[in-house]
Design a protein around this motif. Sequence first.
Motif, PDB file in Angstrom:
ATOM      1  N   SER A 177       1.545 -21.136  -0.698  1.00  0.00           N
ATOM      2  CA  SER A 177       0.726 -21.254   0.618  1.00  0.00           C
ATOM      3  C   SER A 177      -0.539 -20.539   0.432  1.00  0.00           C
ATOM      4  CB  SER A 177       1.693 -21.032   1.766  1.00  0.00           C
ATOM      5  OG  SER A 177       1.971 -19.456   1.715  1.00  0.00           O
ATOM      6  N   PRO A 178      -1.500 -20.561   1.402  1.00  0.00           N
ATOM      7  CA  PRO A 178      -2.587 -19.646   1.577  1.00  0.00           C
ATOM      8  C   PRO A 178      -2.076 -18.412   1.792  1.00  0.00           C
ATOM      9  CG  PRO A 178      -3.182 -21.863   2.694  1.00  0.00           C
ATOM     10  CD  PRO A 178      -1.662 -21.749   2.378  1.00  0.00           C
ATOM     11  N   ALA A 179      -0.989 -18.330   2.720  1.00  0.00           N
ATOM     12  CA  ALA A 179      -0.385 -16.778   3.128  1.00  0.00           C
ATOM     13  C   ALA A 179       0.205 -15.972   1.817  1.00  0.00           C
ATOM     14  CB  ALA A 179       0.463 -17.126   4.216  1.00  0.00           C
ATOM     15  N   LEU A 180       0.618 -16.841   0.918  1.00  0.00           N
ATOM     16  CA  LEU A 180       1.216 -16.329  -0.082  1.00  0.00           C
ATOM     17  C   LEU A 180       0.172 -15.845  -1.080  1.00  0.00           C
ATOM     18  CD1 LEU A 180       3.573 -15.355  -2.011  1.00  0.00           C
ATOM     19  CD2 LEU A 180       3.800 -17.621  -3.051  1.00  0.00           C
ATOM     20  N   ARG A 181      -0.956 -16.628  -1.385  1.00  0.00           N
ATOM     21  CA  ARG A 181      -1.891 -16.673  -2.111  1.00  0.00           C
ATOM     22  C   ARG A 181      -2.746 -15.217  -1.673  1.00  0.00           C
ATOM     23  NH1 ARG A 181      -6.250 -20.229  -0.472  1.00  0.00           N
ATOM     24  NH2 ARG A 181      -6.405 -18.782   1.100  1.00  0.00           N
ATOM     25  N   ASP A 182      -2.865 -15.057  -0.298  1.00  0.00           N
ATOM     26  CA  ASP A 182      -3.725 -14.009   0.177  1.00  0.00           C
ATOM     27  C   ASP A 182      -2.903 -12.643   0.168  1.00  0.00           C
ATOM     28  OD1 ASP A 182      -5.572 -15.626   0.886  1.00  0.00           O
ATOM     29  OD2 ASP A 182      -5.090 -15.583   2.972  1.00  0.00           O
ATOM     30  N   GLY A 183      -1.479 -12.874   0.175  1.00  0.00           N
ATOM     31  CA  GLY A 183      -0.684 -11.784  -0.088  1.00  0.00           C
ATOM     32  C   GLY A 183      -0.596 -11.076  -1.542  1.00  0.00           C
ATOM     33  N   ILE A 184      -0.739 -12.165  -2.337  1.00  0.00           N
ATOM     34  CA  ILE A 184      -0.577 -11.591  -3.764  1.00  0.00           C
ATOM     35  C   ILE A 184      -2.076 -10.827  -4.043  1.00  0.00           C
ATOM     36  CG2 ILE A 184      -0.648 -12.311  -6.183  1.00  0.00           C
ATOM     37  CD1 ILE A 184       1.221 -14.732  -5.420  1.00  0.00           C
ATOM     38  N   THR A 185      -3.260 -11.518  -3.546  1.00  0.00           N
ATOM     39  CA  THR A 185      -4.498 -11.007  -3.676  1.00  0.00           C
ATOM     40  C   THR A 185      -4.600  -9.517  -3.129  1.00  0.00           C
ATOM     41  OG1 THR A 185      -5.494 -13.450  -3.793  1.00  0.00           O
ATOM     42  CG2 THR A 185      -6.895 -11.479  -3.290  1.00  0.00           C
ATOM     43  N   ALA A 186      -4.057  -9.488  -1.753  1.00  0.00           N
ATOM     44  CA  ALA A 186      -4.228  -8.274  -1.320  1.00  0.00           C
ATOM     45  C   ALA A 186      -3.344  -7.157  -1.912  1.00  0.00           C
ATOM     46  CB  ALA A 186      -3.639  -8.173   0.309  1.00  0.00           C
ATOM     47  N   LEU A 187      -2.215  -7.552  -2.333  1.00  0.00           N
ATOM     48  CA  LEU A 187      -1.431  -6.625  -3.327  1.00  0.00           C
ATOM     49  C   LEU A 187      -2.245  -6.260  -4.476  1.00  0.00           C
ATOM     50  CD1 LEU A 187       1.540  -5.024  -3.953  1.00  0.00           C
ATOM     51  CD2 LEU A 187       2.011  -7.485  -4.715  1.00  0.00           C
ATOM     52  N   TRP A 188      -2.508  -6.977  -5.014  1.00  0.00           N
ATOM     53  CA  TRP A 188      -3.272  -6.783  -6.502  1.00  0.00           C
ATOM     54  C   TRP A 188      -4.432  -6.007  -6.373  1.00  0.00           C
ATOM     55  CZ3 TRP A 188      -3.939 -11.463 -10.073  1.00  0.00           C
ATOM     56  CH2 TRP A 188      -3.873 -11.189 -11.285  1.00  0.00           C
ATOM     57  N   ALA A 189      -5.291  -5.962  -5.300  1.00  0.00           N
ATOM     58  CA  ALA A 189      -6.327  -5.098  -4.858  1.00  0.00           C
ATOM     59  C   ALA A 189      -5.730  -3.855  -4.537  1.00  0.00           C
ATOM     60  CB  ALA A 189      -7.270  -5.876  -3.557  1.00  0.00           C
ATOM     61  N   ASP A 190      -4.673  -3.659  -3.678  1.00  0.00           N
ATOM     62  CA  ASP A 190      -4.093  -2.567  -3.271  1.00  0.00           C
ATOM     63  C   ASP A 190      -3.713  -1.673  -4.577  1.00  0.00           C
ATOM     64  OD1 ASP A 190      -4.894  -3.175  -0.449  1.00  0.00           O
ATOM     65  OD2 ASP A 190      -2.701  -3.549   0.103  1.00  0.00           O
ATOM     66  N   VAL A 191      -2.916  -2.360  -5.368  1.00  0.00           N
ATOM     67  CA  VAL A 191      -2.305  -1.719  -6.387  1.00  0.00           C
ATOM     68  C   VAL A 191      -3.437  -1.332  -7.617  1.00  0.00           C
ATOM     69  CG1 VAL A 191      -1.178  -2.083  -8.637  1.00  0.00           C
ATOM     70  CG2 VAL A 191      -0.070  -2.733  -6.246  1.00  0.00           C
ATOM     71  N   THR A 192      -4.459  -1.954  -7.867  1.00  0.00           N
ATOM     72  CA  THR A 192      -5.592  -1.666  -8.457  1.00  0.00           C
ATOM     73  C   THR A 192      -6.392  -0.383  -8.067  1.00  0.00           C
ATOM     74  OG1 THR A 192      -5.978  -3.709  -9.519  1.00  0.00           O
ATOM     75  CG2 THR A 192      -7.814  -2.502  -9.786  1.00  0.00           C
ATOM     76  N   ASN A 193      -6.602  -0.373  -6.651  1.00  0.00           N
ATOM     77  CA  ASN A 193      -7.535   0.529  -5.976  1.00  0.00           C
ATOM     78  C   ASN A 193      -6.666   1.953  -6.039  1.00  0.00           C
ATOM     79  OD1 ASN A 193      -9.785  -0.842  -6.111  1.00  0.00           O
ATOM     80  ND2 ASN A 193      -9.125  -1.956  -4.327  1.00  0.00           N
ATOM     81  N   ALA A 194      -5.350   1.870  -5.929  1.00  0.00           N
ATOM     82  CA  ALA A 194      -4.449   2.986  -6.264  1.00  0.00           C
ATOM     83  C   ALA A 194      -4.455   3.389  -7.518  1.00  0.00           C
ATOM     84  CB  ALA A 194      -3.238   2.780  -5.596  1.00  0.00           C
ATOM     85  N   GLY A 195      -4.980   2.826  -8.561  1.00  0.00           N
ATOM     86  CA  GLY A 195      -4.839   3.395  -9.870  1.00  0.00           C
ATOM     87  C   GLY A 195      -4.014   2.580 -10.868  1.00  0.00           C
ATOM     88  N   GLY A 196      -3.356   1.441 -10.515  1.00  0.00           N
ATOM     89  CA  GLY A 196      -2.464   0.630 -11.114  1.00  0.00           C
ATOM     90  C   GLY A 196      -3.101  -0.237 -12.239  1.00  0.00           C
ATOM     91  N   ALA A 197      -2.635  -0.266 -13.231  1.00  0.00           N
ATOM     92  CA  ALA A 197      -3.006  -0.909 -14.553  1.00  0.00           C
ATOM     93  C   ALA A 197      -2.545  -2.428 -14.656  1.00  0.00           C
ATOM     94  CB  ALA A 197      -2.712   0.137 -16.068  1.00  0.00           C
ATOM     95  N   VAL A 198      -3.529  -2.993 -13.851  1.00  0.00           N
ATOM     96  CA  VAL A 198      -2.943  -4.561 -13.751  1.00  0.00           C
ATOM     97  C   VAL A 198      -3.988  -5.503 -14.107  1.00  0.00           C
ATOM     98  CG1 VAL A 198      -0.826  -4.448 -12.265  1.00  0.00           C
ATOM     99  CG2 VAL A 198      -2.975  -4.224 -11.156  1.00  0.00           C
ATOM    100  N   GLY A 199      -5.009  -5.005 -15.027  1.00  0.00           N
ATOM    101  CA  GLY A 199      -6.261  -5.952 -15.452  1.00  0.00           C
ATOM    102  C   GLY A 199      -7.459  -5.502 -14.829  1.00  0.00           C
ATOM    103  N   PHE A 200      -7.500  -4.701 -13.922  1.00  0.00           N
ATOM    104  CA  PHE A 200      -8.799  -4.254 -13.464  1.00  0.00           C
ATOM    105  C   PHE A 200      -8.857  -2.802 -13.285  1.00  0.00           C
ATOM    106  CE2 PHE A 200      -7.912  -8.362 -11.600  1.00  0.00           C
ATOM    107  CZ  PHE A 200      -9.170  -9.304 -11.735  1.00  0.00           C
ATOM    108  N   VAL A 201      -9.787  -2.239 -12.943  1.00  0.00           N
ATOM    109  CA  VAL A 201     -10.256  -0.936 -13.029  1.00  0.00           C
ATOM    110  C   VAL A 201     -10.707  -0.866 -11.432  1.00  0.00           C
ATOM    111  CG1 VAL A 201     -10.232   0.031 -15.286  1.00  0.00           C
ATOM    112  CG2 VAL A 201     -12.409  -0.528 -13.985  1.00  0.00           C
ATOM    113  N   PRO A 202     -10.351   0.381 -10.813  1.00  0.00           N
ATOM    114  CA  PRO A 202     -10.983   0.374  -9.341  1.00  0.00           C
ATOM    115  C   PRO A 202     -12.251   0.971  -9.406  1.00  0.00           C
ATOM    116  CG  PRO A 202      -9.458   2.195  -9.772  1.00  0.00           C
ATOM    117  CD  PRO A 202      -9.389   1.330 -11.026  1.00  0.00           C
TER     118      PRO A 202
END
Length: 187
Positions: free
Chosen positions: A12-37
Amino acid sequence: MALTFELAPAFSPALRDGITALWADVTNAGGAVGFVPPVTAEEIRPELLKHLVAIEQGRARLLVGRDEEGAVVATAFLVLNDHRLMKHWLWLYTVMVHPRLQGRGYGRDLMAAAADAARSLDGIEAIRLTCRGGIGADRFYAACGYKEVGRVPDAIRAAPGDDRDEVVMLLPLGPAAPAPSSGPATP
């Protein structure tokens, strides 16, 4: 608080938005999930779309962990192999637990749920993943039963002058562990 894990949830759009927000939060906290903050949700959306296309084509499964309020706080993507000689194992990608929940055992719970999900798929005997060296992710995966089976020096360029090893790890899947007994055995 316990997380609830679901394999292949209705999208659903809510699930998509939840995953996107999680991914940004993890990356911006220093997580190594395909991006750098720093990274924005808009930068993440095209990468999430690639995962969603693989799901739509039947090549991947999404594992989602939700908190007691139903918010998306953990994910992993189980990606099947296309190669005819490698269909007995799958890839695990984009393994994430929200930064506010890290250090409480939820990462281990996610990894156990991913192993159970992989066991539920016909013919899957192992999980393979890669992680960025130099941040301790390989130690975490080793604590979850994964073995290092390869390393590519300096394969990941996090920033100019900051090259990291790509660590390849494997978890052979045996049978699922039996559920703990709730009382004494009866003859």
